[in-house]
Design a protein around this motif. Sequence first.
Motif, mmCIF file in Angstrom:
data_model
loop_
_atom_site.group_PDB
_atom_site.id
_atom_site.type_symbol
_atom_site.label_atom_id
_atom_site.label_comp_id
_atom_site.label_asym_id
_atom_site.label_seq_id
_atom_site.Cartn_x
_atom_site.Cartn_y
_atom_site.Cartn_z
ATOM 1 N N GLU A 73 0.817 -1.222 0.000
ATOM 2 C CA GLU A 73 0.000 0.000 0.000
ATOM 3 C C GLU A 73 0.847 1.266 0.000
ATOM 4 O O GLU A 73 0.504 2.247 -0.669
ATOM 5 C CB GLU A 73 -0.922 -0.024 1.224
ATOM 6 N N SER A 74 1.947 1.275 0.754
ATOM 7 C CA SER A 74 2.757 2.500 0.844
ATOM 8 C C SER A 74 3.416 2.837 -0.486
ATOM 9 O O SER A 74 3.481 4.012 -0.871
ATOM 10 C CB SER A 74 3.815 2.358 1.935
ATOM 11 N N THR A 75 3.909 1.830 -1.199
ATOM 12 C CA THR A 75 4.506 2.096 -2.505
ATOM 13 C C THR A 75 3.457 2.654 -3.464
ATOM 14 O O THR A 75 3.718 3.596 -4.218
ATOM 15 C CB THR A 75 5.142 0.821 -3.088
ATOM 16 N N ALA A 76 2.256 2.098 -3.406
ATOM 17 C CA ALA A 76 1.170 2.611 -4.246
ATOM 18 C C ALA A 76 0.854 4.058 -3.901
ATOM 19 O O ALA A 76 0.594 4.891 -4.789
ATOM 20 C CB ALA A 76 -0.070 1.739 -4.076
ATOM 21 N N THR A 77 0.875 4.377 -2.608
ATOM 22 C CA THR A 77 0.617 5.761 -2.189
ATOM 23 C C THR A 77 1.704 6.692 -2.691
ATOM 24 O O THR A 77 1.423 7.809 -3.158
ATOM 25 C CB THR A 77 0.522 5.837 -0.652
ATOM 26 N N LEU A 78 2.960 6.268 -2.610
ATOM 27 C CA LEU A 78 4.062 7.087 -3.109
ATOM 28 C C LEU A 78 3.945 7.324 -4.609
ATOM 29 O O LEU A 78 4.198 8.439 -5.097
ATOM 30 C CB LEU A 78 5.403 6.420 -2.777
ATOM 31 N N ILE A 79 3.539 6.296 -5.339
ATOM 32 C CA ILE A 79 3.344 6.462 -6.785
ATOM 33 C C ILE A 79 2.223 7.464 -7.047
ATOM 34 O O ILE A 79 2.319 8.309 -7.947
ATOM 35 C CB ILE A 79 3.040 5.103 -7.439
ATOM 36 N N GLY A 80 1.168 7.406 -6.238
ATOM 37 C CA GLY A 80 0.083 8.375 -6.373
ATOM 38 C C GLY A 80 0.547 9.793 -6.102
ATOM 39 O O GLY A 80 0.145 10.745 -6.788
ATOM 40 N N ILE A 81 1.399 9.966 -5.102
ATOM 41 C CA ILE A 81 1.967 11.287 -4.796
ATOM 42 C C ILE A 81 2.785 11.794 -5.980
ATOM 43 O O ILE A 81 2.654 12.959 -6.399
ATOM 44 C CB ILE A 81 2.836 11.207 -3.522
ATOM 45 N N ALA A 82 3.623 10.920 -6.531
ATOM 46 C CA ALA A 82 4.433 11.299 -7.683
ATOM 47 C C ALA A 82 3.561 11.708 -8.860
ATOM 48 O O ALA A 82 3.844 12.689 -9.564
ATOM 49 C CB ALA A 82 5.346 10.141 -8.074
ATOM 50 N N ARG A 83 2.476 10.971 -9.067
ATOM 51 C CA ARG A 83 1.585 11.250 -10.197
ATOM 52 C C ARG A 83 0.835 12.566 -9.994
ATOM 53 O O ARG A 83 0.720 13.380 -10.930
ATOM 54 C CB ARG A 83 0.600 10.092 -10.371
ATOM 55 N N ARG A 84 0.335 12.790 -8.787
ATOM 56 C CA ARG A 84 -0.444 14.012 -8.531
ATOM 57 C C ARG A 84 0.395 15.267 -8.665
ATOM 58 O O ARG A 84 -0.109 16.322 -9.079
ATOM 59 C CB ARG A 84 -1.061 13.956 -7.128
ATOM 60 N N HIS A 85 1.668 15.176 -8.304
ATOM 61 C CA HIS A 85 2.500 16.391 -8.261
ATOM 62 C C HIS A 85 3.552 16.434 -9.359
ATOM 63 O O HIS A 85 4.314 17.400 -9.436
ATOM 64 C CB HIS A 85 3.151 16.509 -6.884
ATOM 65 N N GLY A 86 3.596 15.418 -10.200
ATOM 66 C CA GLY A 86 4.530 15.426 -11.320
ATOM 67 C C GLY A 86 5.977 15.470 -10.887
ATOM 68 O O GLY A 86 6.780 16.206 -11.478
#
Length: 321
Positions: A73-86
């Motif tokens: 779950e944490s890796t998925a969250t980090l990927i989401g952060i990267a995607r949201r903020h470019g």
Amino acid sequence: MPKHLKIATAQFENRSGDKHFNLSAIEALSARAAQSGADVVAFHECSVTGYGFARRLSKTQLWDLAEAIPSGESTATLIGIARRHGITVLAGLFERGEDGAVYKAHVCVDENGLMAKYRKIHPFINPHVMPGSQYLVFELKGWKCAILICYDNNVIENVRASALLGAEIIFMPHVTMCTPSTRPGAGFVDPALWHHREIDPTSLRAEFDGLKGRAWLMKWLPARAYDNGIYAVFSNPIGMDDDQLKNGCSMVIDPFGDVVAECRSLGNEIAVATCAYEKVAASGGHRYRAARKPELYRHILGAEHRSEQKVVWMPGVDDDQ
């Protein structure tokens, strides 16, 4: 020649075992880094999970804290952060290995997923954390990058090996400083100074910048960058990590050994530096590597050796770990 790369290094006060809080802090600072024009933001060792408290965890508790990478779950969250903020994000957590072991891992993710995963070679926080067994060099926007976690950087061969494998930037996530050691001037910093930092920042800064903290770091960290002709991206927490106070000082050091960006506030912060490939090519370390004569010392460096790792500041951890 790769384009200039803007890297943010971050510091924040993490909470032990509170992944939701820590990931929220990582998101806030990632957003700030992106707004500052950074391409990459780097966080400290075990920034997702917290660090010092893990020395008291049983094998079962440590396994429960750890996650699979990249399916956790944490890796998925980090990927989401990267995607949201470019922005590309580097952060650390305990990993559930496919072999049933727990590792100290640091990941690099972007909007498309996991780019790289490194396992700490010299872990000691808990006897149930197993060591990684290989170096890692990966490409990030045209730059060759490596990751070495905390104690890995104290063993100079690890930094040189990563540079010889082609690394031009080495991310160095830590949880360090303000701990006892055999070196003169080392020791804990009183947590009361942190809790009274708004009233008396001067006393806290004196401790943070002295031999317990930054002054010690400056004895060796710039040398790692200078000798190897690389950018060193140092990330460290600030504030309380479990029962120990940490002093931040997250910084980027260029291939000439100069600090080009540093977090200096007594709180959550980022510092952004622009990495220029011309500096790598012009650095002394770049020339020194080319001038090596490994035929003179190959047999010395590769000789039989019993590795020892003495840890004197982590209660509850045996020295032989």
